[in-house]
Design a protein around this motif. Sequence first.
Motif, short mmCIF file in Angstrom:
data_model
loop_
_atom_site.label_atom_id
_atom_site.label_comp_id
_atom_site.label_asym_id
_atom_site.label_seq_id
_atom_site.Cartn_x
_atom_site.Cartn_y
_atom_site.Cartn_z
N TYR A 108 0.83 -1.20 0.00
CA TYR A 108 0.00 0.00 0.00
C TYR A 108 0.86 1.26 0.00
O TYR A 108 0.52 2.25 -0.64
N ILE A 109 1.95 1.22 0.73
CA ILE A 109 2.87 2.36 0.76
C ILE A 109 3.48 2.57 -0.62
O ILE A 109 3.60 3.71 -1.09
N ASP A 110 3.85 1.49 -1.30
CA ASP A 110 4.41 1.61 -2.65
C ASP A 110 3.40 2.24 -3.60
O ASP A 110 3.74 3.14 -4.38
N VAL A 111 2.17 1.80 -3.54
CA VAL A 111 1.13 2.35 -4.42
C VAL A 111 0.90 3.83 -4.09
O VAL A 111 0.78 4.67 -4.98
N MET A 112 0.89 4.16 -2.80
CA MET A 112 0.68 5.54 -2.39
C MET A 112 1.80 6.44 -2.91
O MET A 112 1.55 7.54 -3.40
N LEU A 113 3.03 5.99 -2.84
CA LEU A 113 4.15 6.80 -3.32
C LEU A 113 4.10 6.99 -4.83
O LEU A 113 4.40 8.07 -5.34
#
Length: 147
Positions: A23-28
């Motif tokens: 989720y953090i990767d997608v958010m970034l």
Amino acid sequence: MRTQRLRRRPPKPPISEVNVLPYIDVMLVLLVIFMVTAPILTQGVDVELPQVTSEPIQTEEDREPLVVSLDVQGRYYLEMGANSDEPLSLEAVIEQVARIKRQNPELPVLLRGDRRVAYGEVVILMSQLQAAGVTQVGLISQPPEDR
């Protein structure tokens, strides 16, 4: 022949934690996309600004100014909200500016006039803005190109 018995392992308890790394990767990735596309999506009216050397107008960072535009055909625009690219009559612009200034008297008002517009049209607009309660009007220009 010996038969081998398959040993069964006891079942693992379910994992109760959520893996947030994807989720953090997608958010970034989305953040980078929005940062790149945001300057491209700016709205406005196509106005050829006069080129002069001047100091930038100081406005508060958290307060976006109210911009009144006048294009070469003499059409007026009030640049705020989603309908900033629809021409308005002078009366409608002045009425809306007066209403906005009554609600927020400290809001800065900027005038963006096409350089090919007659000076008299700009003066009429400025006098109408003054009658609507605008005490200070900033003029938007472009820095001159190096020749």
